[in-house]
Enzyme design. Structure first.
Site, PDB file in Angstrom:
ATOM      1  N   GLY A 134      25.832  72.053  10.910  1.00  0.00           N
ATOM      2  CA  GLY A 134      26.209  73.153  11.581  1.00  0.00           C
ATOM      3  C   GLY A 134      27.748  73.000  11.550  1.00  0.00           C
ATOM      4  N   GLU A 245      35.420  86.618  15.483  1.00  0.00           N
ATOM      5  CA  GLU A 245      34.068  86.078  15.878  1.00  0.00           C
ATOM      6  C   GLU A 245      34.260  85.422  17.071  1.00  0.00           C
ATOM      7  OE1 GLU A 245      31.883  83.811  12.945  1.00  0.00           O
ATOM      8  OE2 GLU A 245      30.460  83.037  14.427  1.00  0.00           O
ATOM      9  N   GLY A 366      29.083  79.836  17.052  1.00  0.00           N
ATOM     10  CA  GLY A 366      30.645  80.192  17.004  1.00  0.00           C
ATOM     11  C   GLY A 366      31.513  79.369  16.999  1.00  0.00           C
TER      12      GLY A 366
HETATM   13  C1  FAD Z   1      20.712  81.249  19.194  1.00  0.00           C
HETATM   14  C2  FAD Z   1      21.745  80.821  18.008  1.00  0.00           C
HETATM   15  C3  FAD Z   1      22.275  81.733  17.200  1.00  0.00           C
HETATM   16  C4  FAD Z   1      22.938  81.161  16.134  1.00  0.00           C
HETATM   17  N1  FAD Z   1      23.410  82.154  15.135  1.00  0.00           N
HETATM   18  C5  FAD Z   1      23.905  81.666  13.811  1.00  0.00           C
HETATM   19  C6  FAD Z   1      24.372  82.636  12.981  1.00  0.00           C
HETATM   20  O1  FAD Z   1      24.225  83.803  13.064  1.00  0.00           O
HETATM   21  N2  FAD Z   1      24.743  82.048  11.741  1.00  0.00           N
HETATM   22  C7  FAD Z   1      25.127  80.697  11.624  1.00  0.00           C
HETATM   23  O2  FAD Z   1      25.401  80.502  10.616  1.00  0.00           O
HETATM   24  N3  FAD Z   1      24.676  79.996  12.561  1.00  0.00           N
HETATM   25  C8  FAD Z   1      24.185  80.275  13.836  1.00  0.00           C
HETATM   26  N4  FAD Z   1      24.071  79.470  14.701  1.00  0.00           N
HETATM   27  C9  FAD Z   1      24.183  78.034  14.700  1.00  0.00           C
HETATM   28  C10 FAD Z   1      25.225  77.477  15.469  1.00  0.00           C
HETATM   29  O3  FAD Z   1      26.455  78.143  15.074  1.00  0.00           O
HETATM   30  C11 FAD Z   1      25.171  75.952  15.152  1.00  0.00           C
HETATM   31  O4  FAD Z   1      24.126  75.540  16.053  1.00  0.00           O
HETATM   32  C12 FAD Z   1      26.800  75.244  15.904  1.00  0.00           C
HETATM   33  O5  FAD Z   1      27.721  75.759  14.849  1.00  0.00           O
HETATM   34  C13 FAD Z   1      26.475  73.924  15.903  1.00  0.00           C
HETATM   35  O6  FAD Z   1      25.967  73.410  14.783  1.00  0.00           O
HETATM   36  P1  FAD Z   1      24.867  72.270  14.819  1.00  0.00           P
HETATM   37  O7  FAD Z   1      23.771  72.804  15.661  1.00  0.00           O
HETATM   38  O8  FAD Z   1      24.288  71.871  13.520  1.00  0.00           O
HETATM   39  O9  FAD Z   1      25.299  70.833  15.845  1.00  0.00           O
HETATM   40  P2  FAD Z   1      25.961  69.746  15.159  1.00  0.00           P
HETATM   41  O10 FAD Z   1      27.097  70.096  14.442  1.00  0.00           O
HETATM   42  O11 FAD Z   1      24.964  68.749  14.862  1.00  0.00           O
HETATM   43  O12 FAD Z   1      26.917  69.235  16.558  1.00  0.00           O
HETATM   44  C14 FAD Z   1      25.917  68.470  17.377  1.00  0.00           C
HETATM   45  C15 FAD Z   1      26.706  67.958  18.468  1.00  0.00           C
HETATM   46  O13 FAD Z   1      27.896  67.108  17.893  1.00  0.00           O
HETATM   47  C16 FAD Z   1      29.262  67.512  18.553  1.00  0.00           C
HETATM   48  N5  FAD Z   1      30.239  67.381  17.313  1.00  0.00           N
HETATM   49  C17 FAD Z   1      29.842  67.474  15.891  1.00  0.00           C
HETATM   50  N6  FAD Z   1      31.003  67.527  15.147  1.00  0.00           N
HETATM   51  C18 FAD Z   1      31.806  67.000  16.111  1.00  0.00           C
HETATM   52  C19 FAD Z   1      33.336  66.561  16.033  1.00  0.00           C
HETATM   53  N7  FAD Z   1      33.979  66.507  14.823  1.00  0.00           N
HETATM   54  N8  FAD Z   1      33.968  65.899  17.301  1.00  0.00           N
HETATM   55  C20 FAD Z   1      33.206  65.994  18.338  1.00  0.00           C
HETATM   56  N9  FAD Z   1      31.996  66.542  18.536  1.00  0.00           N
HETATM   57  C21 FAD Z   1      31.437  66.909  17.504  1.00  0.00           C
HETATM   58  C22 FAD Z   1      28.838  69.244  18.735  1.00  0.00           C
HETATM   59  O14 FAD Z   1      29.944  69.516  19.541  1.00  0.00           O
HETATM   60  C23 FAD Z   1      27.471  69.123  19.283  1.00  0.00           C
HETATM   61  O15 FAD Z   1      27.818  68.759  20.614  1.00  0.00           O
HETATM   62  C24 FAD Z   1      23.115  79.621  15.894  1.00  0.00           C
HETATM   63  C25 FAD Z   1      22.504  78.999  16.818  1.00  0.00           C
HETATM   64  C26 FAD Z   1      22.064  79.366  17.845  1.00  0.00           C
HETATM   65  C27 FAD Z   1      21.040  78.340  18.485  1.00  0.00           C
END
Ligand code: FAD
Length: 382
Positions: A134, A245, A366
């Site tokens: 993500g 965005e 986002g």
């Molecule tokens: C309702 C909903 C709608 C969405 N809509 C879209 C969409 O339209 N298109 C799309 O592409 N995505 C979409 N998403 C996805 C969303 O953008 C991602 O969930 C988000 O970017 C976080 O990625 P992840 O869930 O993989 O979390 P991860 O990247 O696995 O992160 C997990 C935790 O680790 C922390 N973390 C990760 N890297 C670091 C770092 N370098 N330093 C400190 N902390 C860190 C994060 O802050 C978080 O707390 C949506 C998600 C939801 C739930």
């Protein structure tokens, strides 16, 4: 506080959009929350009323006005009406997906897609996130390998907003899997392409009427003519569009906080405990005073960011600040307002309960608050 950002034409759009919401969205919202999706036709209805593609040139049927304040008005009114789940798809279409089509389409692609985007017959989505990545986008695994005049796409995406309703999905792929950032490109996948399947419409904590889905790609042949911009520049394109965005999410965040505050102010004036309105306890007055202050201060910054966006001067760091601050405010405000509702705040029939659940994702999608602070921190040379 009087806001100086809007002109009479923005207020005119506000009035007509609010009237449309009251007639076409609010009465159906609970039904759509239960269904987990809004009807596809809602987009066409919004298009007929001029609420889509305001920034699209008139020759393609759009409003011909590149002015984010119109998007801001729509984002604010959706929150004021308490229909964040249904409204998110419209803002995603206008604020987040459309800029890619405007910035990167060839003339042929513009003629092919823009009229349908404006009319709402073509609903858009953007697919970056995958089950395994993500925040770390450059590590994505979905591949698009060139084969003559097409790319063969394999992989999957998840959490995609408008995932079920979308007809055009801007999909981030690796056209060169040996590279990280430099190997990424953006392809538009269209409904009905063989091998492009939708997975589940995911069950969520909040934003129930928003369809958030899994997408699967198995040997999908995507014409090279469906690529947005130059091969290998996908990551730069994403980075370029992220400030708008993030600002869109910030606009909704402060508007949602304001809506939660308003409903709570009414409630604490009515509800009695120990023979007096609960709002008259010093703690309640202090909580409400703090929230009123935080909302006004945040609004001033968000409005200033919207002005900067209009001047093409909004930086990635400023957009990051607006997004993390406004969404953390939304989360904090809905939580504190729910507390002031007592047990009724936990009941879904009270709008604060839904506002609380809807708020929770906003500090994650986002760009998470943590990633945004990384961006700001790096810009400080840390
Ligand atoms: C309702 C909903 C709608 C969405 N809509 C879209 C969409 O339209 N298109 C799309 O592409 N995505 C979409 N998403 C996805 C969303 O953008 C991602 O969930 C988000 O970017 C976080 O990625 P992840 O869930 O993989 O979390 P991860 O990247 O696995 O992160 C997990 C935790 O680790 C922390 N973390 C990760 N890297 C670091 C770092 N370098 N330093 C400190 N902390 C860190 C994060 O802050 C978080 O707390 C949506 C998600 C939801 C739930």
């Amino acid at each position: 506080m009087r806001r100086e950002i809007f002109e009479p034409e923005h207020e005119a759009l506000r009035a007509s959009f609010r009237a449309w919401l009251d007639k076409e969205v609010v009465p159906h919202h609970l039904e759509w929350e239960a269904a987990g999706i809004v009807p596809h036709d809602l987009f066409a209805d919004a298009g007929r009323h001029g609420f889509l593609g305001m920034a699209v040139p008139e020759e393609y049927g759009g409003g011909g006005v590149d002015d984010f304040r119109y998007n801001q008005v729509i984002g604010e009114e959706v929150q004021a009406a308490g229909v964040g789940g249904a409204g998110l798809g419209l803002s995603l279409h206008n604020d987040i997906c459309l800029p890619y089509f405007l910035a990167y389409c060839t003339d042929e692609q513009r003629a092919r897609w823009l009229p349908g985007i404006v009319s709402g017959e073509l609903v858009t989505a953007i697919a970056m996130t995958e089950p395994a990545i993500g925040s770390d986008l450059a590590s994505m695994g979905t591949t698009a390998i060139r084969d003559g005049d097409a790319y063969v796409v394999n992989g999957s995406k998840t959490f995609i907003t408008n995932g079920i309703n979308a007809d055009l999905v801007i999909t981030a792929v690796k056209t060169d899997p040996s590279q990280k950032h430099k190997g990424m490109s953006l392809l538009v996948l269209e409904r009905g392409m063989p091998g492009f399947e939708r997975g589940r419409n995911l069950e969520k904590l909040g934003l129930h009427s928003q369809d958030t889905a899994e997408l699967f790609f198995t040997d999908v042949h995507v014409p090279v003519d469906n690529r947005l911009g130059t091969e290998g520049e996908g990551f730069l394109q994403l980075v370029h569009n992220l400030p708008q965005e993030r600002l869109s999410i910030a606009v909704a965040g402060v508007a949602a906080a304001r809506a939660a505050f308003g409903m709570t102010l009414d409630y604490v004036k009515e509800r009695q405990a120990f023979g007096q309105p609960v709002g008259s306890f010093q703690n309640s007055r202090f909580v409400m005073a703090e929230l009123a202050t935080e909302i006004e201060v945040t609004q001033a910054f968000v409005d200033r960011c919207v002005t900067a966006l209009g001047e093409h001067a909004l930086t990635a760091e400023e957009a990051a600040m607006a997004k993390w601050w406004a969404t953390e405010l939304q989360k904090r405000t809905t939580d504190r307002c729910l507390q002031l509702h007592g047990g009724y705040g936990y009941m879904l029939e009270y709008p604060i309960a839904r506002a609380y659940a809807d708020a929770r994702i906003t500090t994650i999608y986002g760009g998470t608050t943590e990633i945004l602070k990384e961006i700001i921190g790096r810009s400080l040379g840390l």
